[in-house]
Design an enzyme around this catalytic site. Structure first.
Site, PDB file in Angstrom:
ATOM      1  N   CYS A  30      52.227 117.895 -53.839  1.00 43.71           N
ATOM      2  CA  CYS A  30      51.002 117.748 -53.122  1.00 43.71           C
ATOM      3  C   CYS A  30      50.716 118.643 -52.250  1.00 43.71           C
ATOM      4  O   CYS A  30      51.583 119.578 -51.938  1.00 43.71           O
ATOM      5  CB  CYS A  30      51.386 116.154 -52.228  1.00 43.71           C
ATOM      6  SG  CYS A  30      52.744 116.186 -51.161  1.00 43.71           S
ATOM      7  N   HIS A  45      54.726 106.337 -37.168  1.00 42.26           N
ATOM      8  CA  HIS A  45      55.615 107.309 -36.480  1.00 42.26           C
ATOM      9  C   HIS A  45      54.896 107.963 -35.336  1.00 42.26           C
ATOM     10  O   HIS A  45      53.509 108.015 -35.138  1.00 42.26           O
ATOM     11  CB  HIS A  45      56.272 108.138 -37.456  1.00 42.26           C
ATOM     12  CG  HIS A  45      55.227 108.979 -38.160  1.00 42.26           C
ATOM     13  ND1 HIS A  45      54.745 108.515 -39.480  1.00 42.26           N
ATOM     14  CD2 HIS A  45      54.588 110.255 -38.211  1.00 42.26           C
ATOM     15  CE1 HIS A  45      53.737 109.429 -39.824  1.00 42.26           C
ATOM     16  NE2 HIS A  45      53.636 110.185 -39.305  1.00 42.26           N
TER      17      HIS A  45
END
Length: 724
Positions: A26, A640
Site C-alpha cells: 500500500c 492510538h
C-alpha cells in the site's frame, strides 16, 4: 525467461493445489500490506493451494520472492496500491488488483489468477488484469492515482535539492539590483546556484517521466521525460512561459497511454526484441514532442499573450482588485504560464509602477509558506516525507521560490491549489491596498530583508495573513475531504479504508524520512487508516511476514495448536512485548459510543501510571480520529495517539459485545478495541511492530472468535499471548 505457468490439469479449489505467489503493498507500507498478505495466505490454504507472499513496505520488501519461487509458480497476484516491478514475472500469469481486494476478495482472486493473462514484459497484460479486476468491483486505487503519486514521489528530491541550493546561493551570494537578486558571474555562489537550477529544471521532466513509467513501464520513461522538458521550456513553442507542472502531468499521462497504445500494435517477431528499447521510445517521443509543440504549444502561447494584454488593461483600476487577480494568478500554477504572466507583468512595471510588483512579491511566497505551515499545524495529516518537504517549502518560500509548493499541489490539486490561490489573493489585496512597493523583480521576505521593498511592515502583514489563510484552508479542505492524499483520487470503497487509517504513519511513525508517496496521510495527503497504521513497521517485523502471512500453516489452525496453548503466558504475564498487561485489559466496555469508548480506554491506560495527563491523551486520540477513522473493519478498532501525555508506550484492550459504531469501511461495529499510546520520543519501531502483528493476527476469524469468547482477563491474555 520463465515459461508460462499453466495450472495443473484439474487444479482448482477442489483439485490438486497450485503453487501461488503474491505481492502486497500500500502507498504508506502499513497495515493493509500485512492484512492483505494474511488474507491471501489464509484463503490459499483453505482452498488447498500453497502461497508465498512478499510484502513491500516503506523501506523495502520482506519475504522476497526468489527466482526459484517464480519459476515454479502457477500464478502471481499483485495486490497493491502502488507501482510494483513486474519484470521478474515475465512468462507467468499475473493478476494486478488493489490491496483492498486482497483483503476482501482473496478467494475470488485465487480463482481469477488461474485464467489471468500471461505477462509478456511490456506491462500491457498486467494492466489488462488490473482493469478486469476493477470492472469486477475491485476497490483498489486507480492507475491514474498511482501514476500521479509515482511521479510526485520522484519529483520531490529535485524540488528540495534544487530549491534549497538556489535559496542558499541567493542568500549568501546575491546582490539586490534593478534586475532582481543577482549573483556575480565569477562568484562561488553562482556555481552553487547553477547546480541548483539544474536540479530545479529536472523537476518537471522527472514528474512527467515517472508518471509515464508507472503507466507503461520503461519504454514510456524517455517520452515522458522529454515531453516534460518540452512542457517546461516555452521557448520551444514561442511562449515566454512554459506549461509548468500542470503541463508535465499532461505530458506524463499522454506519454504513458501513447506507449500502451503502441504496444498493442501487432509487429513481426523479428521486430519485437527492439520494440521496447528503440521503436517505442523513438515513435512515442517524436509523436508526443511534435504534438505538444505544434498543437498544445500554440494555445499555451495564446493564453500567455491574452493574459498579458488583459492585465495591461487593468492598470489604473482598483489596487485591491489588481492585487487579488495577481495573487490568484501567481498561486495557480506556480511557474506555469498563468504564474509567469503575472510575474513578468509585474517585473515589466518595476521602474514605472513598483506597486504592481509589490503585490506579486507578497503573493509569491504564500503557497510554499502556507503548505509548510500546514504540515506544522496538523502534522498528523501528513506523512514523514511530506513533513520534511514542508520544512523545505518554508525555506524556499522565504526566498520567494513558489515552486516549493508544487509537490503538495501535484499530490492533491483539488485541495491545495484553491487554498494557495485564496491565500495569494489575500496577500496581493493587502499589498495592493497598502501600496507596497517592490523595486526588484523578485518576491518573498528575502527582498524586504535586502531592502528592496517600500512599506515593509504591511508587506509582512500581507505575507503572514496570506500564509495563514492558505494553511488553514488547506487543513480545512483536507479534513472535509477525508484528510488524505488518497481522498483526492479514491477509486472506491477501498480508498475509504485507506483514508481511514491515513494518519497512522504520521501519528505513530518517527519524524525521520519515510516513503515518498502519500500517500499521504490522512492522503494529508494521506492515504489510509489501516494502511498508514504501520508505515515504519515493514522493516521491523520480518517474522510477521514470514509466518502466517507469507507461508501456509499446516492445517491452518496453528493458533489453536496445543503447543501454542502451552507457550501462552499465564494471567498477569506481560504480552505484546510488555506493552499490554492485566492492568490494561477490560472484559467489557461500558461505553456505547466512540468518544466515550476512547475516554474509557484512556482511563484504563492511566491505571498503569504511564499516563501523565489523561485529558491530553484523550485529546490526542480524538485529533487522530479527525484524520480518519481507526475502525479497521472486521469488528476491530485500534485508536492510538503519539503524545507526551504518556511517559512510556502502553497498549490497552477491551471488548464490546454489542459493538460500537466506529465508522469502519465495511460497516461493522467495533467489538474488539485496542488502544495504543506512545510518547513523542518513543515513536520508534517496536510499537509499530506490535501494530503490524496485531493487524495480521486479527485477520483470522477463528482468532477473533476466541478473543471474543475468552471467559476472563486471564483467558484474554492467553489468547493475545499468541501474537508474536
Amino acid at each position: 525467461m520463465t515459461s508460462p505457468a499453466d495450472p495443473p490439469n484439474g487444479a482448482g479449489a477442489s483439485g490438486p493445489g497450485l503453487k501461488l505467489l503474491a505481492v502486497t503493498a500500500c502507498p504508506t507500507g502499513i497495515a493493509h500490506t500485512y492484512m492483505a498478505a494474511e488474507k491471501l495466505a489464509q484463503a490459499a490454504e483453505s482452498l488447498g493451494h500453497s502461497m508465498k507472499v512478499e510484502t513491500q513496505g516503506s523501506i523495502g520488501a520482506e519475504n522476497v520472492l526468489s527466482d526459484n519461487d517464480v519459476s515454479q509458480a502457477d500464478g502471481i497476484i499483485i495486490a497493491a496500491d502502488k507501482d510494483v516491478d513486474r519484470s521478474r514475472f515475465i512468462g507467468k500469469r499475473v493478476l494486478v488488483v488493489g490491496v483492498a481486494d486482497g483483503i476482501h476478495r482473496p478467494e475470488r482472486l485465487i480463482e481469477q489468477v488461474r485464467n489471468a493473462p500471461v505477462y509478456q514484459g511490456d506491462g500491457h497484460e498486467a494492466q489488462r488484469g488490473a482493469a478486469s479486476a476493477a470492472s469486477d468491483g475491485g476497490k483498489g486505487r486507480s492507475v491514474t492515482y498511482k501514476a500521479l503519486m509515482n511521479g510526485v514521489s520522484y519529483m520531490i528530491p529535485f524540488v528540495v535539492v534544487g530549491g534549497l541550493l538556489i535559496a542558499v546561493s541567493l542568500a549568501l551570494g546575491g546582490d539586490t539590483t534593478s534586475k532582481g537578486i543577482v549573483i556575480p558571474d565569477d562568484s562561488f555562489w553562482k556555481t552553487v546556484n547553477d547546480i541548483g537550477s539544474i536540479g530545479f529544471e529536472l523537476m518537471i521532466p522527472a514528474l512527467s517521466g515517472y508518471i509515464a513509467y508507472a503507466i507503461a513501464d520503461r519504454p514510456a520513461l524517455v517520452p515522458g521525460m522529454v515531453g516534460g522538458w518540452i512542457a517546461a521550456h516555452g521557448e520551444l513553442y514561442d511562449s515566454e512561459a512554459g506549461a509548468g507542472f500542470i503541463g508535465a502531468i499532461v505530458t506524463g499521462f499522454l506519454a504513458g497511454y501513447l506507449v500502451l497504445w503502441i504496444k498493442r500494435v501487432k509487429v513481426p517477431k523479428f521486430v519485437q526484441p527492439i520494440m521496447p528499447i528503440i521503436v517505442i521510445p523513438i515513435v512515442a517521443t517524436s509523436a508526443l514532442g511534435l504534438f505538444f509543440i505544434y498543437v498544445l504549444g500554440e494555445p499555451i502561447s495564446w493564453v500567455f499573450e491574452r493574459l498579458t494584454d488583459w492585465l495591461g488593461g487593468l492598470t489604473g483600476t482598483s489596487a485591491a482588485l489588481l492585487g487579488i487577480i495577481l495573487g490568484l494568478m501567481i498561486a495557480f500554477d506556480m511557474g506555469g504560464p498563468v504564474n509567469k504572466t503575472a510575474f513578468l507583468f509585474g517585473a515589466g512595471l518595476v521602474s514605472k509602477n513598483p506597486e504592481v510588483m509589490g503585490a506579486c512579491a507578497a503573493a509569491i511566497p504564500v503557497p510554499p509558506l502556507g503548505q509548510g505551515l500546514a504540515t506544522l499545524l496538523r502534522r498528523r495529516m501528513f506523512d514523514d516525507q511530506e513533513r520534511e518537504t514542508g520544512l523545505a517549502a518554508l525555506f524556499m518560500g522565504f526566498f520567494g521560490i513558489t515552486e516549493g509548493a508544487i509537490p503538495f499541489a501535484a499530490a492533491r490539486p483539488a485541495r491545495v491549489i484553491p487554498a494557495n490561490m485564496l491565500g495569494g489573493a489575500v496577500a496581493g489585496a493587502i499589498a495592493g491596498v497598502a501600496s507596497v512597493e517592490d523595486n526588484v523583480p523578485h518576491g518573498g521576505p528575502i527582498v524586504a530583508v535586502l531592502g528592496a521593498v517600500g512599506g515593509v511592515p504591511m508587506f509582512f502583514v500581507a505575507v503572514v495573513v496570506g500564509t495563514a489563510v492558505t494553511a488553514l484552508v488547506t487543513i480545512a479542505l483536507m479534513s472535509v475531504g477525508g484528510g488524505g492524499r488518497g481522498a483526492d483520487a479514491d477509486a472506491g470503497a477501498g480508498g475509504v479504508a485507506e483514508a481511514a487509517v491515513a494518519g497512522e504513519a504520521a501519528s505513530l511513525a518517527p519524524s525521520s524520512a519515510g516513503t515518498p508517496v502519500l500517500a499521504g496521510v490522512g492522503s494529508g495527503g494521506g492515504t489510509g487508516a489501516a494502511s498508514a497504521a504501520v508505515t515504519a513497521s515493514d522493516a521491523t517485523a520480518p517474522k510477521a511476514v514470514s509466518g502466517s502471512a507469507a507461508e501456509p500453516r499446516d492445517g491452518g489452525k496453528a493458533e489453536a495448536a496445543p503447543e501454542a496453548a502451552e507457550a501462552a503466558p499465564e494471567a498477569g504475564d506481560q504480552v505484546l512485548s510488555g506493552y499490554l498487561t492485566e492492568q490494561t485489559v477490560k472484559e467489557r466496555l461500558a461505553a456505547d459510543g466512540k468518544d466515550a469508548a476512547i475516554r474509557e480506554m484512556a482511563e484504563l491506560l492511566a491505571a498503569t501510571g504511564k499516563v501523565a495527563d489523561t485529558a491530553e491523551l484523550v485529546r490526542a486520540a480524538f485529533a487522530r480520529e479527525d484524520q480518519g477513522t481507526t475502525g479497521l473493519g472486521e469488528e476491530i478498532a485500534i485508536p492510538h495517539a503519539k503524545t507526551d501525555a504518556v511517559t512510556a508506550p502502553v497498549v490497552g484492550f477491551a471488548r464490546s459485545p454489542e459493538g460500537i459504531e466506529w465508522g469502519a469501511p465495511d460497516g461493522t461495529k467495533a467489538r474488539l478495541v485496542f488502544m495504543i499510546a506512545v510518547p513523542e520520543a518513543a515513536a520508534g519501531d517496536e510499537h509499530l511492530r506490535i501494530l503490524a502483528l496485531l493487524s495480521r493476527k486479527l485477520m483470522g476469524a477463528e482468532f477473533r472468535e476466541r478473543l471474543l469468547g475468552a471467559a476472563d482477563v486471564g483467558a484474554i491474555l492467553r489468547v493475545l499471548g499468541e501474537i508474536e
